[in-house]
Design a protein around this motif. Structure first.
Motif, PDB file in Angstrom:
ATOM      1  N   GLU A 167     -41.623  67.320 144.894  1.00 20.01           N
ATOM      2  CA  GLU A 167     -42.490  67.251 143.558  1.00 20.01           C
ATOM      3  C   GLU A 167     -42.148  66.419 142.787  1.00 20.01           C
ATOM      4  N   GLN A 168     -41.026  66.920 141.932  1.00 23.81           N
ATOM      5  CA  GLN A 168     -39.926  66.162 140.737  1.00 23.81           C
ATOM      6  C   GLN A 168     -39.770  64.704 141.449  1.00 23.81           C
ATOM      7  N   LEU A 169     -39.795  64.033 142.252  1.00 22.09           N
ATOM      8  CA  LEU A 169     -39.655  62.474 142.679  1.00 22.09           C
ATOM      9  C   LEU A 169     -41.356  62.175 142.489  1.00 22.09           C
ATOM     10  N   LEU A 170     -42.176  63.398 143.446  1.00 20.66           N
ATOM     11  CA  LEU A 170     -43.313  62.762 142.442  1.00 20.66           C
ATOM     12  C   LEU A 170     -44.120  62.412 141.467  1.00 20.66           C
ATOM     13  N   ARG A 171     -43.617  62.776 140.680  1.00 23.09           N
ATOM     14  CA  ARG A 171     -44.063  62.813 138.825  1.00 23.09           C
ATOM     15  C   ARG A 171     -43.023  61.645 138.627  1.00 23.09           C
ATOM     16  N   SER A 172     -41.795  60.929 138.775  1.00 24.28           N
ATOM     17  CA  SER A 172     -41.434  60.081 138.935  1.00 24.28           C
ATOM     18  C   SER A 172     -41.809  58.691 139.147  1.00 24.28           C
ATOM     19  N   ARG A 205     -54.415  50.908 142.117  1.00 21.08           N
ATOM     20  CA  ARG A 205     -55.335  50.817 142.500  1.00 21.08           C
ATOM     21  C   ARG A 205     -55.243  49.943 143.896  1.00 21.08           C
ATOM     22  N   ALA A 206     -56.324  49.973 144.930  1.00 21.36           N
ATOM     23  CA  ALA A 206     -55.256  48.591 145.865  1.00 21.36           C
ATOM     24  C   ALA A 206     -56.516  47.767 146.170  1.00 21.36           C
ATOM     25  N   ARG A 207     -55.497  46.647 145.109  1.00 19.30           N
ATOM     26  CA  ARG A 207     -55.891  45.414 145.262  1.00 19.30           C
ATOM     27  C   ARG A 207     -55.493  44.454 146.811  1.00 19.30           C
ATOM     28  N   ALA A 208     -54.457  44.960 147.399  1.00 18.28           N
ATOM     29  CA  ALA A 208     -54.215  44.656 148.432  1.00 18.28           C
ATOM     30  C   ALA A 208     -53.773  45.874 149.539  1.00 18.28           C
ATOM     31  N   PRO A 209     -53.665  45.562 151.317  1.00 16.95           N
ATOM     32  CA  PRO A 209     -53.197  46.245 152.012  1.00 16.95           C
ATOM     33  C   PRO A 209     -51.615  46.872 151.779  1.00 16.95           C
ATOM     34  N   TYR A 210     -51.184  48.353 151.645  1.00 17.41           N
ATOM     35  CA  TYR A 210     -49.611  47.886 151.468  1.00 17.41           C
ATOM     36  C   TYR A 210     -49.192  47.344 152.928  1.00 17.41           C
ATOM     37  N   ARG A 211     -47.673  46.384 151.733  1.00 20.02           N
ATOM     38  CA  ARG A 211     -47.135  45.193 152.543  1.00 20.02           C
ATOM     39  C   ARG A 211     -45.835  45.954 152.253  1.00 20.02           C
ATOM     40  N   ARG A 212     -45.168  46.900 151.338  1.00 13.96           N
ATOM     41  CA  ARG A 212     -43.385  46.805 151.054  1.00 13.96           C
ATOM     42  C   ARG A 212     -43.758  48.452 151.183  1.00 13.96           C
ATOM     43  N   ILE A 213     -42.843  49.413 152.089  1.00 16.68           N
ATOM     44  CA  ILE A 213     -43.130  50.281 152.171  1.00 16.68           C
ATOM     45  C   ILE A 213     -41.366  50.881 151.935  1.00 16.68           C
ATOM     46  N   LEU A 214     -41.530  51.494 151.099  1.00 17.34           N
ATOM     47  CA  LEU A 214     -40.043  52.032 151.603  1.00 17.34           C
ATOM     48  C   LEU A 214     -40.178  53.885 151.801  1.00 17.34           C
ATOM     49  N   VAL A 215     -38.584  53.459 152.110  1.00  9.83           N
ATOM     50  CA  VAL A 215     -38.490  55.225 152.606  1.00  9.83           C
ATOM     51  C   VAL A 215     -37.287  55.598 152.819  1.00  9.83           C
ATOM     52  N   PRO A 216     -37.602  56.492 151.856  1.00  9.30           N
ATOM     53  CA  PRO A 216     -36.054  57.589 151.200  1.00  9.30           C
ATOM     54  C   PRO A 216     -35.184  58.241 152.580  1.00  9.30           C
ATOM     55  N   THR A 217     -34.376  57.506 152.937  1.00  8.47           N
ATOM     56  CA  THR A 217     -33.387  58.272 153.668  1.00  8.47           C
ATOM     57  C   THR A 217     -32.648  59.401 153.320  1.00  8.47           C
ATOM     58  N   ALA A 236     -28.076  59.614 141.308  1.00  3.01           N
ATOM     59  CA  ALA A 236     -29.287  60.836 141.924  1.00  3.01           C
ATOM     60  C   ALA A 236     -30.042  59.697 142.580  1.00  3.01           C
ATOM     61  N   PRO A 237     -30.596  60.632 143.574  1.00  7.19           N
ATOM     62  CA  PRO A 237     -31.753  60.049 144.515  1.00  7.19           C
ATOM     63  C   PRO A 237     -32.955  60.339 143.538  1.00  7.19           C
ATOM     64  N   GLN A 238     -33.676  60.659 142.725  1.00  7.47           N
ATOM     65  CA  GLN A 238     -34.563  60.683 141.779  1.00  7.47           C
ATOM     66  C   GLN A 238     -34.265  59.534 141.051  1.00  7.47           C
ATOM     67  N   ALA A 239     -33.702  59.786 140.273  1.00 10.85           N
ATOM     68  CA  ALA A 239     -33.707  58.169 139.718  1.00 10.85           C
ATOM     69  C   ALA A 239     -33.086  56.560 140.207  1.00 10.85           C
ATOM     70  N   ALA A 240     -32.433  57.060 141.647  1.00 14.28           N
ATOM     71  CA  ALA A 240     -32.202  55.646 142.208  1.00 14.28           C
ATOM     72  C   ALA A 240     -33.760  55.191 142.772  1.00 14.28           C
ATOM     73  N   ILE A 241     -34.344  56.209 143.201  1.00 20.51           N
ATOM     74  CA  ILE A 241     -35.571  55.596 144.607  1.00 20.51           C
ATOM     75  C   ILE A 241     -36.983  55.105 142.929  1.00 20.51           C
ATOM     76  N   ALA A 242     -36.609  55.959 142.223  1.00 22.37           N
ATOM     77  CA  ALA A 242     -37.289  55.918 141.000  1.00 22.37           C
ATOM     78  C   ALA A 242     -37.619  53.915 140.816  1.00 22.37           C
ATOM     79  N   ARG A 243     -36.379  54.192 140.828  1.00 16.43           N
ATOM     80  CA  ARG A 243     -35.709  52.628 139.843  1.00 16.43           C
ATOM     81  C   ARG A 243     -35.433  51.074 141.506  1.00 16.43           C
ATOM     82  N   TYR A 244     -35.521  51.542 142.423  1.00 15.71           N
ATOM     83  CA  TYR A 244     -35.739  50.963 143.247  1.00 15.71           C
ATOM     84  C   TYR A 244     -37.360  50.302 143.816  1.00 15.71           C
ATOM     85  N   VAL A 245     -37.703  51.496 143.134  1.00 13.99           N
ATOM     86  CA  VAL A 245     -39.697  50.923 143.581  1.00 13.99           C
ATOM     87  C   VAL A 245     -40.072  49.614 142.155  1.00 13.99           C
TER      88      VAL A 245
END
Length: 297
Positions: free
Chosen positions: A275-280, A149-161, A238-247
Motif C-alpha cells: 500500500e505504501q508503493l500504491l501511494r507513491s 485518464r484513459a487516453r489510450a490502451p496501456y502500451r508501456r507496462i512495468l512489472v517490479p520483480t 529502495a524498491p518503493q523510491a526506485a520504482i516510483a522514479r522509474y515510472v
C-alpha cells in the motif's frame, strides 16, 4: 491478435464506483478495456449508509426513494453506454465495501475488478488504507486501481520483480492481459547490498540482469511472442523510491504488482508494504496477489 490470445482475455469486468464525477477516470478505463477485450462490464455501487445531507433525506424517505434513485442511475448508465458494442449492467449492494465487492466479483465470476475512487471513507479510501489489502486478498482475481485518464490502451507496462513466485505471476498476468504492450521487468536493489556479479552492462538507469534475468524469464514460462516483448532493467535504491522514479522518468502507463500472500501484511518485497508503493505511484496499478501456498513454488 491470434485466437489463443483472444481466449485468454477477460470476458467479465467489474467496476466498483459510486457513480459520481470522481469515478469518471475508472469509468473511462473500464469502457476502454471492455471495448478492447469485447468483455461484459458490470458496474457495482456499494451503499454503506448516508454520507451527505441529501442522502440522509433520501434515506429517511424510505425504500421508495431509494428505488427511484436506482431507477435514475440505471437510466443514466443506459444513456452513457448506448451503442457501446458490449453488454453493460448496474448493480447495487449494501454493507462493507471490500466484502461487497469480493462477493459480487465471485457471484458474477468477474475476471478483473476495476477500482473507482470515490468519496472519503468509502471506495476512495480503499486504495489508501487497509481495505485494499483485504480486497486484494479476498478477490482471487486481479484488481486494477485507476488514477490516470484513459487516453489510450496501456502500451508501456512495468512489472517490479524480486524474482519470486509473486513477480512471476505478475509478469505472466501482464503478458496475458495486454498482448500488444511492451513489458519491463524491473528490479530495484540496495546499492552495495546485493551481488549482481552476473549482471551484464546495459543502457537505461541500471542495466539488465544478465543470466539472472534470463533465469527469471525462463521460470515465468512465457510463450515466445510474449517473451519477445519483455525488457529487463534494474536500478539501485529502495524498491518503493526506485520504482516510483522509474515510472515517472520512463512514461510507464501501468505498473503490475505481484503481492506476496503473507499473513498480516500486503507485501511487494520483503519488508515493504504494497500500500505504501500504491501511494507513491503516479500511474495506474494492477494488483495480483498470490496464495500463501504459492510462495515457495
Amino acid at each position: 491478435m491470434n485466437d489463443s490470445l483472444d481466449a485468454s482475455l477477460p470476458k467479465k469486468l467489474l467496476l466498483a464506483t459510486d457513480l459520481s464525477a470522481r469515478c469518471d477516470r475508472p469509468l473511462e478505463r473500464a469502457r476502454q478495456l471492455a471495448a478492447q477485450w469485447q468483455a461484459a462490464l458490470e458496474l457495482l455501487t456499494v451503499r454503506e449508509g448516508p454520507q451527505v445531507p441529501a442522502e440522509v433525506v433520501q434515506w429517511l424517505a424510505g425504500p421508495e426513494a431509494s428505488t427511484e434513485a436506482e431507477f435514475d442511475a440505471r437510466r443514466d448508465i443506459a444513456r452513457e453506454f448506448d451503442g457501446c458494442g458490449f453488454p453493460v449492467s448496474l448493480h447495487f449492494a449494501d454493507g462493507d465495501v471490500a466484502e461487497a465487492i469480493a462477493q459480487a466479483a465471485g457471484r458474477m465470476d468477474s475476471d478483473l475488478v476495476i477500482a473507482g475512487a470515490a468519496r472519503a471513507n468509502t471506495l476512495g479510501e480503499m486504495f489508501l488504507g487497509s481495505t485494499v489489502e483485504r480486497l486484494a486478498r479476498s478477490l482471487g482475481r486481479p484488481l486494477l486501481v485507476v488514477r490516470q485518464r484513459a487516453r489510450a490502451p496501456y502500451r508501456r507496462i512495468l512489472v517490479p520483480t524480486d524474482f519470486s513466485a509473486a513477480a512471476r505471476l505478475a509478469l505472466a498476468t501482464a503478458a496475458r492481459l495486454f498482448p500488444e504492450a511492451q513489458l519491463i521487468a524491473f528490479h530495484a536493489h540496495e546499492a552495495g547490498l546485493e551481488a549482481l556479479a552476473d549482471a551484464a552492462p546495459a543502457g537505461g538507469v541500471g542495466g539488465n540482469l544478465g543470466p539472472r534475468g534470463e533465469r527469471f524469464l525462463d521460470a515465468c514460462g512465457l510463450p515466445p511472442q510474449a517473451r519477445a516483448r519483455v525488457v529487463i532493467d534494474s536500478a539501485p535504491g529502495a524498491p518503493q523510491a526506485a520504482i516510483a522514479r522509474y515510472v515517472r522518468e520512463h512514461g510507464v502507463d501501468l505498473a503490475v504488482l505481484g503481492l506476496h500472500g503473507q499473513a498480516g501484511m500486503l507485501r511487494l518485497f520483503v519488508g515493504s508494504k504494497g500500500e505504501q508503493l500504491l501511494r507513491s505511484l503516479d500511474c495506474d496499478t494492477l494488483l495480483v496477489c498470490t496464495e500463501a501456498s504459492d510462495e515457495n513454488t
